[in-house]
Design an enzyme around this catalytic site. Structure first.
Site, PDB file in Angstrom:
ATOM      1  N   HIS A  25      21.165  -9.345 -26.723  1.00 53.79           N
ATOM      2  CA  HIS A  25      20.785 -10.725 -26.873  1.00 53.79           C
ATOM      3  C   HIS A  25      20.671 -11.420 -25.558  1.00 53.79           C
ATOM      4  O   HIS A  25      21.422 -11.225 -24.712  1.00 53.79           O
ATOM      5  CB  HIS A  25      21.893 -11.502 -27.785  1.00 53.79           C
ATOM      6  CG  HIS A  25      21.881 -11.187 -29.155  1.00 53.79           C
ATOM      7  ND1 HIS A  25      20.873 -10.102 -29.856  1.00 53.79           N
ATOM      8  CD2 HIS A  25      22.547 -11.518 -30.499  1.00 53.79           C
ATOM      9  CE1 HIS A  25      21.196 -10.190 -31.103  1.00 53.79           C
ATOM     10  NE2 HIS A  25      22.199 -10.867 -31.057  1.00 53.79           N
ATOM     11  N   LYS A  56      22.673 -23.675 -36.337  1.00 50.17           N
ATOM     12  CA  LYS A  56      21.563 -24.285 -36.134  1.00 50.17           C
ATOM     13  C   LYS A  56      21.261 -25.021 -37.747  1.00 50.17           C
ATOM     14  O   LYS A  56      20.309 -25.804 -37.739  1.00 50.17           O
ATOM     15  CB  LYS A  56      20.391 -23.273 -35.824  1.00 50.17           C
ATOM     16  CG  LYS A  56      19.110 -23.771 -35.513  1.00 50.17           C
ATOM     17  CD  LYS A  56      18.202 -22.835 -34.840  1.00 50.17           C
ATOM     18  CE  LYS A  56      17.873 -21.581 -35.496  1.00 50.17           C
ATOM     19  NZ  LYS A  56      16.875 -21.807 -36.794  1.00 50.17           N
TER      20      LYS A  56
END
Length: 887
Positions: free
Chosen positions: A160, A553
């Site tokens: 990532h 999120k």
């Protein structure tokens, strides 16, 4: 408004240093490295660069130490007055400084760790040996030994994109680190000290002249090789040293079979994670497995040769066992020429010659010489056990259980594959491909690629062993069918004649709704024939992955943390009822908004039976190198995490968490409901997504060549749905707001209202304490003065006020609950690190802001100014280096 006098400037710098109480050795390292950098700037930078860097540095320090003064405005003026070229140079200088400060801090950590070595009583929960002693006192020695035998720590390295610095920069820093080590062992005042300082100056000059940001995105193969450096440099030798250290503590004699069994397993998504990354193909996965195998077999080959050369034990003093002689005969008949040469050099050293011949079989395994190669690591372990057993039988117990045992541990830990490659794909991709296959028409390129992945898994398992690959993670699992689809695709891939790969299909529950649905989905899937058969084959072992990023999120950090706890508790209770050995796989990022923070405290706060001696988590970006790049730090990190895993399963710890969760359930509900509503008030406001893209460098972060994976699943910034969690967190961090780590908590604490009860909860409820401490760290790295500057880039005063009001409310609530009068007052070492860096991060933030303003003020249809864009990307890299846990 006047520039500070030299005395005022020195006073500001002195106050900053004095307030942090920096250890003297670290202070000396920082000053030396800083002075060498200053010399490089004077010699290699453009005219006046050093003086401009000093002006901005002193101004930001003065503004930080005297926040009520006009110094901040002065710092803004200085940053804005630079030409773009000069601002670019200044940003590079501050970024280089951060790399040097990080190095100095790392060295200080290593000093402290070495001082603590052999003193587990200073932190009984901080070491495996200390945790074992506590556990044995609670449940008995035999039961504690059984827990130790079943201990498992499973970090999974990912690609990532959160490591903002180039590998070339990392390599330069590592070389410089070795020189700092050497300097510490060099007598002062002589030619040797001057030589080392000269080499350090040369290395810092190289660092300054090296472009700090990548020109192009790395390929997946580049990412594989970058992670391999961590294995080569530290993990391959460090992990067996950890086993040895624990075993020596538990039984100090050194002449007995070890108590400790290998408890570390390393996984990798690098080259396997294709969710949203079109560049990770089946071909890439094959290559990733081959590269990893090459690295571990080279390591095993060298280790076997080294250990073999040291076994110069004469047959008279250490007679071989019948099994060893039989093994030698088998090896000799397969490799006669080499056996004759080895026997000639070691005529009366049967153990030495046998192990040296075994090392040739490892070479043959790496070079794929079918006549000599090992079929699998288990056969190598069996042969090593024969050598070990013969040594022990002959009375050479120290040789049997010394370096040879460490070689056995390495094979048991890493096999022939090094890291267990895991595949991840989005459930929607599977559904699309199956619909096409079921329709019986022509196969698209996507369908062929998805099927080829399963063939690649079969190939990897056959070549490197079943542990080399076999975990298949389904992101956005929303039904049992999403999991069953993987088995259907595997059958499609191999047809009637091929071998279906052995698969452990792992659901990944990410959103708030998916977390709540997890127990129901699991209850359905375990009755699926192929799932049920796999459970039976593995002794009813099951992995379930939980996503911290998208849930945060989705509903905000507070509600996400509480939802994750509830999901873990429900899944663990279900697994207990079903007699399933559950491993929860935590998809945690480096940043606090993505589940980051100290892993050991998070482990101790988990629900009852959700750990049970097993802990698996993702490690990514800068976190990989921060935790595993240095051998001493890697040993301490693994020791701490493993100790927490042992302690988490102690009845007393489980009872504490259970009782706290029940006692404070009302508070949890209030925190979850109120924080989620507050979060929605912000992110669901009309026009929020484009406003977010305006007031942060979100769009520009996507231009930074951090990793091979795209920053967004889609192309639109009109909605947050397709925005990945990493740029969401990264952008807020760069804006010095860190919203993803704290937003909504202040309002939620105010809604609870009972401060005395919240203070009590902080003391008694581990989950709440961990949450508050992580928010404190997140807020400490934020800066409201700079945050306001970023928020002013947008034209939404209402949203800006909402953010700033919540920041102030959250900071006030956290300080009152945790005590001490300021953020991180109860964590002085961490507080010192943050305060030491903050003024320098401020300087880079001001340079980033001026670039961002120029880009935002440009006409919409005009191409971006490449110089301003370059300055912005440089500052992004520098801020990432200063704040460290960016994504």
């Amino acid at each position: 408004m006047h520039d500070p006098t030299p005395t005022e400037a020195l006073d500001a710098v002195g106050r900053l240093e004095a307030e942090q109480e920096i250890p003297e050795q670290m202070r000396a390292d920082v000053r030396l490295l800083g002075s060498l950098l200053g010399r490089v700037l004077r010699e290699s930078g453009s005219t006046g660069l050093y003086e401009d860097v000093e002006r901005l540095r002193i101004a930001t320090i003065h503004a930080y130490t005297d926040p009520g003064s006009e110094a901040f405005d002065r710092a803004v003026r200085i940053a804005d007055a630079f030409s773009v070229e000069r601002a670019d140079e200044v940003a590079r200088a501050f970024t280089a400084y951060f790399h040097l400060v990080n190095l100095a801090e790392e060295h200080q950590r290593v000093r402290v760790l070495r001082e603590r070595e052999g003193q587990p009583e200073r932190d009984p929960r901080g070491t495996i040996a200390g945790a074992f002693a506590e556990l044995a006192a609670e449940i008995g020695a035999d039961a504690a030994r059984e827990r130790l035998r079943s201990l498992r720590f499973h970090p999974v390295f990912t690609a990532h994109p959160t490591e903002a610095r180039r590998r070339a920069v990392s390599t330069s820093i590592r070389r410089l680190s070795s020189l700092v080590d050497e300097l510490g062992a060099t007598p002062q005042g002589g030619s040797a000290e001057r030589r080392v300082e000269r080499l350090m100056l040369e290395e810092i000059d190289t660092l300054w002249r090296t472009a700090p940001i990548r020109a192009e995105k790395p390929s997946p193969q580049d990412e594989v090789r970058a992670v391999m450096a961590v294995f080569d440099d530290t993990l391959f030798t460090t992990v067996p040293e950890i086993y040895r250290r624990v075993d020596d503590t538990l039984q100090a004699s050194g002449d007995r079979p070890p108590i400790v069994e290998p408890f570390v397993r390393v996984g990798s998504w690098v080259g396997g994670d294709r969710d949203g990354n079109p560049f990770v193909t089946a071909k890439v996965s094959r290559k990733a497995a081959a590269i990893a195998s090459e690295h571990v077999l080279l390591g095993l080959e060298r280790a076997a040769q080294r250990v073999g050369r040291g076994l110069t034990l004469d047959a008279t003093t250490t007679p071989p066992s019948d099994d060893l002689l039989a093994l030698w005969d088998r090896l000799r008949s397969a490799d006669e020429e080499a056996a004759a040469e080895i026997a000639k050099r070691s005529p009366d050293e049967p153990h030495r010659r046998t192990l040296l011949l075994l090392s040739r079989k490892i070479v043959a395994t790496r070079t794929r010489d079918a006549d000599l190669a090992y079929r699998d690591p288990e056969h190598l372990i069996a042969d090593l056990r024969v050598v070990q057993g013969s040594l022990a039988q002959a009375g050479a117990a120290r040789q049997a259980y010394g370096q040879l045992q460490e070689l056995i541990w390495q094979v048991e830990t890493y096999g022939f594959h090094l890291a267990e490659l895991e595949v991840r794909q989005h459930s929607a991709v599977h559904a699309t491909v199956l619909a096409e296959l079921d329709a019986g028409g022509a196969r698209s390129a996507q369908t062929e690629e998805v099927l080829e992945v399963f063939r690649a898994i079969s190939y990897i398992q056959e070549r490197f062993g079943p542990r080399a690959a076999g975990r298949y993670i389904v992101s956005f699992t929303r039904s049992a069918e999403d999991l069953a689809n993987v088995h259907r695709l595997a059958r499609y891939a191999v047809g009637d004649t091929g071998t279906v790969p052995v698969l452990d299909v792992i659901p990944l529950f990410e959103t708030f709704a998916d977390l709540q649905a997890a127990p129901r989905i699991l209850a359905e899937i375990v009755d699926h024939p192929e799932f049920s058969a796999r459970l039976d084959a593995t002794g009813r072992r099951l992995e379930v992955m939980l996503g911290y990023s998208d849930s945060s999120k989705d509903v905000g950090p507070v509600a996400a943390n509480l939802a994750l706890y509830e999901a873990q508790a429900a899944i663990a209770a279900w697994a207990q009822e079903q007699r399933i050995e559950l491993t929860l796989f935590h998809g945690r990022g480096g940043a606090l908004g993505r589940g980051g923070g100290p892993a050991n405290s998070a482990i101790l706060a988990q629900p009852p039976h959700s750990v049970d001696g097993r802990f698996k988590l993702t490690e990514q970006g800068e976190v990989i190198f921060a935790r595993y790049g240095d051998a001493d730090i890697a040993m301490r990190h693994i020791d701490q995490v493993a100790a927490a895993i042992l302690t988490a399963s102690a009845p007393s710890n489980e009872e504490r968490n259970r009782a706290a969760a029940e006692r404070y359930a009302g508070i949890a509900q209030a925190l979850e409901t109120t924080s989620r509503a507050r979060f929605f008030e912000l992110v669901k406001a009309p026009g929020f997504a484009p406003w977010f893209a305006t007031v942060t460098p979100m769009e520009e972060v996507g231009l930074l060549a951090l990793g091979s994976r795209p920053a967004r699943r889609g192309l639109s910034v009109e909605s947050l749905e397709d925005l990945r969690a990493i740029p969401w967190v990264f952008a807020w961090t760069q804006a010095r707001i860190n919203l993803a780590g704290w937003f909504g908590l202040g309002t939620a604490l105010e809604a609870v209202g009972d401060e005395a009860q919240l203070v009590e909860a902080y003391a008694e409820w581990p989950l709440f304490r961990t949450m508050i401490d992580n928010v404190a760290m997140s807020l400490a790295k934020a800066d409201d003065r700079i945050a306001r500057q970023y928020l002013a880039l947008g034209d939404r005063d209402d949203l800006a006020a909402l953010v700033m009001d919540e920041m102030a409310l959250t900071r006030d609530g956290v300080v009152r609950i945790s005590g001490g009068g300021e953020l991180l007052a109860n964590k002085p070492v961490l507080q010192r690190a943050v305060k030491l860096r903050s003024p320098y991060v401020d300087a880079l933030s001001l340079l980033q802001l001026r670039a961002l303003r120029a880009l935002r003020d440009a006409p919409v249809d005009a191409p971006a100014d490449p110089e301003q864009q370059h300055l912005l990307l440089l500052s992004v890299s520098g801020v990432a280096a200063g704040l460290q846990n960016t994504g």
